[in-house]
Design a protein around this motif. Structure first.
Motif, PDB file in Angstrom:
ATOM      1  N   UNK A  90       0.851  -1.078  -0.009  1.00 15.80           N
ATOM      2  CA  UNK A  90       0.050  -0.105  -0.138  1.00 15.80           C
ATOM      3  C   UNK A  90       1.080   1.281   0.095  1.00 15.80           C
ATOM      4  N   UNK A  91       2.114   1.088   0.559  1.00 15.25           N
ATOM      5  CA  UNK A  91       3.149   2.104   0.868  1.00 15.25           C
ATOM      6  C   UNK A  91       3.484   3.017  -0.737  1.00 15.25           C
ATOM      7  N   UNK A  92       3.107   1.966  -1.845  1.00 12.51           N
ATOM      8  CA  UNK A  92       3.487   2.458  -3.212  1.00 12.51           C
ATOM      9  C   UNK A  92       2.503   2.870  -3.875  1.00 12.51           C
ATOM     10  N   UNK A  93       1.184   2.833  -3.341  1.00 14.44           N
ATOM     11  CA  UNK A  93      -0.047   3.311  -4.107  1.00 14.44           C
ATOM     12  C   UNK A  93      -0.079   4.995  -3.793  1.00 14.44           C
ATOM     13  N   UNK A  94      -0.977   5.613  -4.843  1.00 16.46           N
ATOM     14  CA  UNK A  94      -1.064   6.967  -4.690  1.00 16.46           C
ATOM     15  C   UNK A  94      -1.997   6.872  -3.530  1.00 16.46           C
ATOM     16  N   UNK A  95      -2.054   8.055  -2.795  1.00 13.08           N
ATOM     17  CA  UNK A  95      -2.832   8.334  -1.417  1.00 13.08           C
ATOM     18  C   UNK A  95      -2.552   7.640  -0.447  1.00 13.08           C
ATOM     19  N   UNK A  96      -1.421   7.144  -0.413  1.00 13.40           N
ATOM     20  CA  UNK A  96      -0.623   6.097   0.575  1.00 13.40           C
ATOM     21  C   UNK A  96      -0.868   6.986   1.955  1.00 13.40           C
ATOM     22  N   UNK A  97      -0.953   8.196   1.968  1.00 11.65           N
ATOM     23  CA  UNK A  97      -0.916   9.038   3.282  1.00 11.65           C
ATOM     24  C   UNK A  97      -2.433   9.272   3.991  1.00 11.65           C
ATOM     25  N   UNK A  98      -3.481   8.628   2.908  1.00 16.87           N
ATOM     26  CA  UNK A  98      -4.850   8.757   3.336  1.00 16.87           C
ATOM     27  C   UNK A  98      -5.021   7.637   4.656  1.00 16.87           C
ATOM     28  N   UNK A  99      -6.096   7.709   5.091  1.00 13.50           N
ATOM     29  CA  UNK A  99      -6.444   6.908   6.249  1.00 13.50           C
ATOM     30  C   UNK A  99      -7.278   5.685   5.586  1.00 13.50           C
ATOM     31  N   UNK A 100      -7.808   5.684   4.544  1.00 14.33           N
ATOM     32  CA  UNK A 100      -8.526   4.423   3.883  1.00 14.33           C
ATOM     33  C   UNK A 100      -7.658   3.286   3.800  1.00 14.33           C
ATOM     34  N   UNK A 101      -8.277   2.131   4.198  1.00 12.95           N
ATOM     35  CA  UNK A 101      -7.350   0.931   4.268  1.00 12.95           C
ATOM     36  C   UNK A 101      -7.265   0.305   2.928  1.00 12.95           C
ATOM     37  N   UNK A 102      -8.308   0.300   2.009  1.00 11.20           N
ATOM     38  CA  UNK A 102      -8.144  -0.249   0.570  1.00 11.20           C
ATOM     39  C   UNK A 102      -8.285   0.926  -0.365  1.00 11.20           C
ATOM     40  N   UNK A 103      -7.045   1.106  -1.178  1.00 13.82           N
ATOM     41  CA  UNK A 103      -7.025   2.087  -1.983  1.00 13.82           C
ATOM     42  C   UNK A 103      -7.213   1.837  -3.541  1.00 13.82           C
ATOM     43  N   UNK A 104      -7.702   2.775  -4.211  1.00 12.98           N
ATOM     44  CA  UNK A 104      -7.812   2.249  -5.782  1.00 12.98           C
ATOM     45  C   UNK A 104      -6.516   2.856  -6.389  1.00 12.98           C
ATOM     46  N   UNK A 105      -6.426   2.660  -7.679  1.00 18.26           N
ATOM     47  CA  UNK A 105      -5.185   3.138  -8.306  1.00 18.26           C
ATOM     48  C   UNK A 105      -5.039   4.368  -8.242  1.00 18.26           C
ATOM     49  N   UNK A 106      -6.197   5.294  -8.160  1.00 20.36           N
ATOM     50  CA  UNK A 106      -6.045   6.773  -8.078  1.00 20.36           C
ATOM     51  C   UNK A 106      -5.690   7.195  -6.761  1.00 20.36           C
ATOM     52  N   UNK A 107      -5.787   6.333  -5.865  1.00 16.88           N
ATOM     53  CA  UNK A 107      -5.433   6.934  -4.492  1.00 16.88           C
ATOM     54  C   UNK A 107      -6.774   7.062  -3.552  1.00 16.88           C
ATOM     55  N   UNK A 108      -7.798   6.935  -3.891  1.00 15.94           N
ATOM     56  CA  UNK A 108      -9.190   7.224  -3.220  1.00 15.94           C
ATOM     57  C   UNK A 108      -9.351   6.040  -2.742  1.00 15.94           C
ATOM     58  N   UNK A 109     -10.585   5.875  -1.624  1.00 15.77           N
ATOM     59  CA  UNK A 109     -11.022   4.549  -1.188  1.00 15.77           C
ATOM     60  C   UNK A 109     -11.742   3.600  -2.234  1.00 15.77           C
ATOM     61  N   UNK A 111     -14.081   1.801  -3.944  1.00 19.26           N
ATOM     62  CA  UNK A 111     -15.690   1.992  -4.228  1.00 19.26           C
ATOM     63  C   UNK A 111     -16.217   0.792  -3.968  1.00 19.26           C
ATOM     64  N   UNK A 112     -17.503   0.851  -3.452  1.00 19.04           N
ATOM     65  CA  UNK A 112     -18.609  -0.421  -3.407  1.00 19.04           C
ATOM     66  C   UNK A 112     -18.483  -1.175  -4.962  1.00 19.04           C
ATOM     67  N   UNK A 113     -18.782   0.141  -5.867  1.00 21.46           N
ATOM     68  CA  UNK A 113     -18.975  -0.704  -7.162  1.00 21.46           C
ATOM     69  C   UNK A 113     -17.605  -1.469  -7.910  1.00 21.46           C
ATOM     70  N   UNK A 114     -16.503  -0.937  -7.416  1.00 20.16           N
ATOM     71  CA  UNK A 114     -15.318  -1.447  -7.867  1.00 20.16           C
ATOM     72  C   UNK A 114     -14.977  -2.832  -7.160  1.00 20.16           C
ATOM     73  N   UNK A 115     -15.616  -2.814  -5.778  1.00 16.27           N
ATOM     74  CA  UNK A 115     -15.352  -3.968  -4.988  1.00 16.27           C
ATOM     75  C   UNK A 115     -16.263  -5.144  -5.693  1.00 16.27           C
ATOM     76  N   UNK A 116     -17.543  -4.925  -6.036  1.00 19.37           N
ATOM     77  CA  UNK A 116     -18.604  -5.757  -6.590  1.00 19.37           C
ATOM     78  C   UNK A 116     -17.823  -6.195  -8.051  1.00 19.37           C
ATOM     79  N   UNK A 117     -17.182  -5.321  -8.714  1.00 20.46           N
ATOM     80  CA  UNK A 117     -16.687  -5.833 -10.019  1.00 20.46           C
ATOM     81  C   UNK A 117     -15.620  -6.698  -9.831  1.00 20.46           C
ATOM     82  N   UNK A 118     -14.643  -6.602  -8.790  1.00 20.52           N
ATOM     83  CA  UNK A 118     -13.529  -7.405  -8.392  1.00 20.52           C
ATOM     84  C   UNK A 118     -14.027  -8.804  -8.270  1.00 20.52           C
TER      85      UNK A 118
END
Length: 182
Positions: A90-109, A111-118
């Motif tokens: 996770x340290x290598x992800x964009x947004x690694x300084x945020x408090x969200x546990x699971x980050x997207x490629x863009x560094x945001x949390x 999303x529910x939709x992305x988890x469904x897709x995965x």
């Protein structure tokens, strides 16, 4: 069996194996395992924060939605291992300084939709006979606990149900509960 609303432990293992060949293996493995082991709704797991996890105390705060009981669950050995691998990656992800546990490629949390897709894509990659979705992991947790002989009230607390009627679904269909009757 296509109408089944839960995943079996062996199907969860197949999902986990399918993550090992992906770009985000550490994140997705950890996400699926934690969603299953804690019986989380997709919105609960997408909202997890680093501050919800106490690695030293080996526990995680589970904030239940839908007016459920929030509680603290222990972190189990396999989960701690996958969490450590993910947190290191996770340290290598964009947004690694945020408090969200699971980050997207863009560094945001994530999303529910992305988890469904995965989950849907991993179920296809794992050649599951059903199209899996995140809530099947929650139900799978409930059925797995019932199959292990866990008391209905404890399952109720573990899943954060306020009403026991939401929990008896898992124990009512469990033939194992009759094993020790006679």
């Amino acid at each position: 069996m296509k109408n089944r609303k839960y995943l079996t432990p062996s199907e969860v293992e197949k999902l986990l194996e399918a993550t090992l060949h992906s770009t985000h293996a550490e994140r997705d493995y950890c996400l699926i395992w934690m969603c299953f082991i804690h019986g989380c709704r997709v919105s609960e797991i997408s909202s997890w924060r680093l501050s919800d996890i106490d690695m030293e105390g080996n526990n995680i705060y589970i904030h239940r939605l839908k007016n459920g009981f929030s509680t603290v669950h222990p972190l189990y050995m396999r989960e701690r291992k996958s969490l450590r691998l993910w947190l290191n990656k996770r340290k290598q992800y964009r947004g690694a300084d945020s408090d969200w546990l699971f980050l997207s490629n863009r560094g945001a949390k994530l999303s529910r939709q992305r988890i469904y897709w995965l989950i849907r894509n991993y179920s296809e990659a794992a050649n599951l006979t059903i199209n899996a979705h995140p809530h099947m992991l929650r139900h799978g947790c409930g059925f797995a606990l019932a199959d292990r002989g866990i008391d209905t009230r404890l399952i109720q607390d573990y899943l954060g149900h306020r009403n026991i009627q939401n929990t008896v679904l898992y124990t009512a269909s469990n033939a194992q509960r009759f094993k020790e009757v006679w």
